[in-house]
Design a protein around this motif. Structure first.
Motif, short mmCIF file in Angstrom:
data_model
loop_
_atom_site.label_atom_id
_atom_site.label_comp_id
_atom_site.label_asym_id
_atom_site.label_seq_id
_atom_site.Cartn_x
_atom_site.Cartn_y
_atom_site.Cartn_z
N ASN A 148 -10.90 19.21 -4.32
CA ASN A 148 -11.78 19.23 -5.39
C ASN A 148 -11.28 19.52 -6.74
O ASN A 148 -11.87 19.27 -7.81
CB ASN A 148 -13.31 19.96 -5.11
CG ASN A 148 -13.90 19.23 -3.97
OD1 ASN A 148 -13.63 18.14 -3.67
ND2 ASN A 148 -15.00 19.62 -3.53
N GLN A 149 -10.19 20.14 -7.10
CA GLN A 149 -9.41 20.28 -8.20
C GLN A 149 -8.58 18.79 -8.55
O GLN A 149 -8.43 18.65 -9.69
CB GLN A 149 -8.34 21.50 -8.13
CG GLN A 149 -9.09 22.67 -8.35
CD GLN A 149 -8.00 23.79 -8.08
OE1 GLN A 149 -6.95 23.73 -7.28
NE2 GLN A 149 -8.05 24.74 -8.99
N GLY A 150 -8.28 18.26 -7.62
CA GLY A 150 -7.61 17.06 -7.89
C GLY A 150 -6.45 16.49 -7.06
O GLY A 150 -5.68 15.66 -6.89
N PHE A 151 -6.08 17.73 -6.26
CA PHE A 151 -5.03 17.44 -5.42
C PHE A 151 -5.08 16.51 -4.29
O PHE A 151 -6.34 16.39 -3.84
CB PHE A 151 -4.45 18.83 -4.63
CG PHE A 151 -3.85 19.86 -5.72
CD1 PHE A 151 -2.50 19.84 -5.86
CD2 PHE A 151 -4.54 20.89 -6.30
CE1 PHE A 151 -1.76 20.70 -6.64
CE2 PHE A 151 -3.83 21.76 -7.27
CZ PHE A 151 -2.44 21.54 -7.31
N ARG A 181 -9.23 14.23 5.24
CA ARG A 181 -9.93 12.92 4.96
C ARG A 181 -11.50 12.81 4.78
O ARG A 181 -11.72 11.68 4.08
CB ARG A 181 -9.47 12.10 6.35
CG ARG A 181 -7.77 11.73 6.30
CD ARG A 181 -7.59 10.91 5.00
NE ARG A 181 -6.28 10.66 5.05
CZ ARG A 181 -5.53 9.30 5.28
NH1 ARG A 181 -6.24 8.55 6.19
NH2 ARG A 181 -4.47 9.36 5.14
N HIS A 182 -12.04 13.81 5.43
CA HIS A 182 -13.51 13.60 5.35
C HIS A 182 -14.00 14.17 3.66
O HIS A 182 -15.03 13.54 3.46
CB HIS A 182 -14.24 14.29 6.29
CG HIS A 182 -14.53 13.75 7.57
ND1 HIS A 182 -13.63 13.51 8.44
CD2 HIS A 182 -15.65 13.10 7.95
CE1 HIS A 182 -14.05 13.03 9.60
NE2 HIS A 182 -15.24 12.65 9.35
N VAL A 183 -13.06 15.14 3.41
CA VAL A 183 -13.61 15.38 2.00
C VAL A 183 -12.57 14.41 0.90
O VAL A 183 -13.61 14.16 0.02
CB VAL A 183 -13.04 16.95 1.71
CG1 VAL A 183 -13.12 17.52 0.22
CG2 VAL A 183 -13.54 17.83 2.67
N CYS A 184 -11.55 14.02 1.15
CA CYS A 184 -11.05 13.14 0.25
C CYS A 184 -10.37 12.00 0.97
O CYS A 184 -9.09 12.10 1.56
CB CYS A 184 -10.15 13.89 -0.79
SG CYS A 184 -8.80 12.79 -1.43
N PRO A 185 -11.10 10.99 1.06
CA PRO A 185 -10.18 9.73 2.14
C PRO A 185 -8.84 9.34 1.67
O PRO A 185 -8.58 8.73 2.54
CB PRO A 185 -11.39 8.75 1.75
CG PRO A 185 -12.61 9.17 1.37
CD PRO A 185 -12.14 10.32 0.23
N ARG A 186 -8.50 9.70 0.44
CA ARG A 186 -6.93 9.42 0.39
C ARG A 186 -6.20 10.42 0.33
O ARG A 186 -4.81 10.26 0.14
CB ARG A 186 -6.81 8.63 -1.26
CG ARG A 186 -7.86 7.39 -1.26
CD ARG A 186 -7.01 6.29 -0.50
NE ARG A 186 -7.42 4.94 -0.85
CZ ARG A 186 -8.52 4.43 0.02
NH1 ARG A 186 -9.23 5.05 1.19
NH2 ARG A 186 -9.08 3.34 -0.24
#
Length: 607
Positions: A237-240, A277-282
């Protein structure tokens, strides 16, 4: 499982809208573009000389340089709080180090990097923490919850020590009679895998794999996994976008086994991958497995679907240490034989996973990836060029350009080989500058490490505290990068051009290549073709310092290009943006390549 889903929901709800939009717009294979790897504290320092130190603010000011190189994928080596006994791999808190500028500096860096379109990954140092970590301090204070954060081996005794093919191995016996053998990772520092502590009047024996000031986490403990998932969620959620799982093969330990790649280790990796992947799909997982192709490939897992998207169940990018050794052997000894041997053996990975290749990296050059008959040669070769052997001659510290005699054209040709080899190229900071072994930094780091070791309770001679890997680390001032860019240094020019060409031509990104027979071990010749998307290209490099007359069987070109094999052939060279005449001679095409020259030839192509 309830904690897992609560954390997924928490971080999904907290995810900034701009990151959600970025994820939706990002290609699913973004991670297969070239990578650049760096230490924040060493990259683009404002001053030069011993002890020069950069922060995230300095790193932010270097982003335009990376844009000039054509780099968009950036990997950051350890940035967590640490006593720095092991260059940041001894984590004392999972937050950014104060001497890198703290959280504000990291936030400003991330904001600018995301604005410029960079995609970032960082280290997942989850095998162990520093003995200075609050979790271990609370364990030493007697808090049962935190004692259970670590692996206990109470009653275990060391019963033997021996040399196995250069590795120092310790044999242990547990109270129940179970025998376990463990390799000493740093035998010059210590030859046990134990950390003793007095807690509430009793002796506790904690397990460790690495230094005496690094204690291994119990990754079977759900509380520990919850802590680590929180670390990952916050960074996503910081962008990593990526996490490199450091020393992953060691994560789960079981007495009586080598604890190498246990099924439970793969289960933990699958858990992390699914969570990410559930938090950030990419997001992507990058396992660090310093093993053979076949064993490393297991850490990609199996074909799977996460959030409805096809993927692998574990790693997305596998670091190819075998290919790293082959590239070094090929370019140092000017023979393509070791490279083709590895290319033909490279396992196909499941899902959209890929191999990550590097000419050099932050860790040692491990002799175990060279054939027995080659090890003595490569060891002598590197030593003659300033390399420093250690670990009973199983490892060497040496920067890549030293191995190529700091020859601009030779380093550029090596970078070309890296880019055309199947897989994703990774550049270690300073390679494009032909940065040399940094002996001054090695000595400064040794003195500092000697002091740190003493503060951590290890009173050893300064020589014993020397980490030879530091010779291939150290500060590089921002002005050096800027001057090299202005001077149009051949390796920099090559990186810029190849990054541009990869984006323009799908054929230069495909994972499969076809060998082309030049009849010369000093010539790398291969065909790249993304069928249905792009035209074929002949990629060819001269690994020697001698001008070469290259001969290519006419049928090999005729089968790829729609040509009349009875006449001379005019090809377009993407490297020079000019024409190359291939002269017809009987059943072959003949042309010349300059010393350390290279070309990408296509029929009628223009850049």
């Amino acid at each position: 499982f309830s904690v897992f889903f609560k954390l997924v929901l928490k971080f999904r709800q907290e995810r900034p809208a701009e990151l959600v939009q970025r994820d939706e717009e990002m290609p699913v294979d973004w991670f297969k573009e070239p990578w650049y790897c760096l230490y924040v504290q060493f990259f683009g320092t404002r001053s030069s000389g011993p002890g020069a130190h950069a922060t995230f603010d300095d790193c932010r000011s270097m982003l335009p340089y990376l844009c000039e190189l054509g780099i968009r994928n950036l990997h950051l080596l350890p940035h967590y709080q640490s006593p720095m006994g092991d260059c940041g791999y001894d984590v004392s808190a999972y937050r950014v180090r104060d001497d890198l500028g703290g959280e504000e500096s990291l936030t400003n860096f991330m904001d600018e990097a995301l604005r410029l379109g960079f995609r970032l990954s960082s280290e997942a140092i989850f095998n162990h923490v520093s003995t200075e970590h609050d979790w271990f301090r609370r364990a030493l204070a007697g808090e049962e919850k935190f004692i259970n954060y670590f692996l206990l081996r109470n009653g275990r005794e060391k019963i033997a020590e021996f040399d196995r093919d250069g590795d120092i191995v310790c044999r242990y016996r547990d109270p129940d009679g179970t025998i376990t053998e463990k390799v000493c990772v740093f035998p010059d520092v210590d030859r046990t895998h134990t950390l003793w502590a007095e807690i509430r009047g009793s002796t506790y024996v904690f397990h460790r794999e690495f230094h005496p000031f690094q204690v291994d986490l119990n990754l079977r403990n759900p509380d520990v996994l919850e802590e680590l998932l929180n670390v990952i969620g916050n960074e996503l959620n910081q962008g990593f976008l990526g996490k490199r799982t450091d020393a992953v093969a060691h994560w789960i330990k079981k007495p009586g086994t080598s604890s190498d790649g246990l099924e439970e280790t793969h289960l933990v990796q699958r858990l992390l991958k699914t969570f990410m992947r559930h938090v950030c799909p990419r997001s992507v997982l990058i396992p660090e497995v310093v093993q053979s192709f076949e064993r490393a490939a297991k850490y990609a897992g199996t074909p799977a679907k996460v959030c409805g998207m096809p993927t692998s169940s574990e790693g997305d990018l596998l670091i190819s240490f075998e290919m790293n050794a082959a590239l070094r052997e090929a370019t140092h000894f000017q023979s393509v034989a070791p490279l083709w041997q590895k290319i033909f053996r490279t396992p196909k990975l499941p899902g959209n996973s890929g191999w990550l290749n590097a000419l050099e990296h932050h860790d040692e050059i491990y002799m175990g990836f060279y054939r027995l008959e080659v090890r003595t040669w490569i060891l002598q070769y590197l030593r003659s060029r300033g390399g420093e052997p250690f670990r009973n001659n199983l490892s060497v510290g040496c920067r890549y350009a030293d191995g190529l005699d700091h020859n601009e054209e030779r380093v550029a040709a090596a970078i070309f080989c890296l880019y055309v080899t199947p897989g994703v190229p990774l550049l270690y900071y300073g390679l494009e500058l032909m940065w040399a072994n940094d002996r001054t930094h090695l000595l400064v780091a040794a003195k500092k490490r000697h002091q740190i070791f003493a503060e951590l309770g290890l009173h050893l001679p300064e020589k014993t505290c020397t980490d030879i890997r530091e010779i291939q680390r150290g500060p590089i001032p921002a002005r050096v990068f800027e001057d090299a860019l202005r001077s149009n240094l051949a390796p920099i020019r090559t990186v810029q051009l190849l990054n541009t060409l990869r984006r323009q031509h799908p054929s230069l990104r495909v994972e499969n290549v076809s060998p082309v027979d030049s009849g010369d071990l000093g010539i790398l010749a291969l065909m790249r073709h993304a069928e249905g998307e792009d035209s074929p290209f002949l990629c060819i490099a001269n690994l020697t310092g001698t001008r070469k007359e290259v001969t290519i069987p006419a049928w090999q070109l005729s089968s790829r290009f729609d040509i009349d094999s009875q006449t001379d052939l005019r090809m377009r060279d993407l490297i020079s943006d000019g024409s190359q005449i291939l002269h017809r001679s009987d059943d072959q095409f003949v042309f010349e390549l300059a010393p350390f020259g290279f070309s990408i030839l296509g029929k009628g192509h223009k850049t």
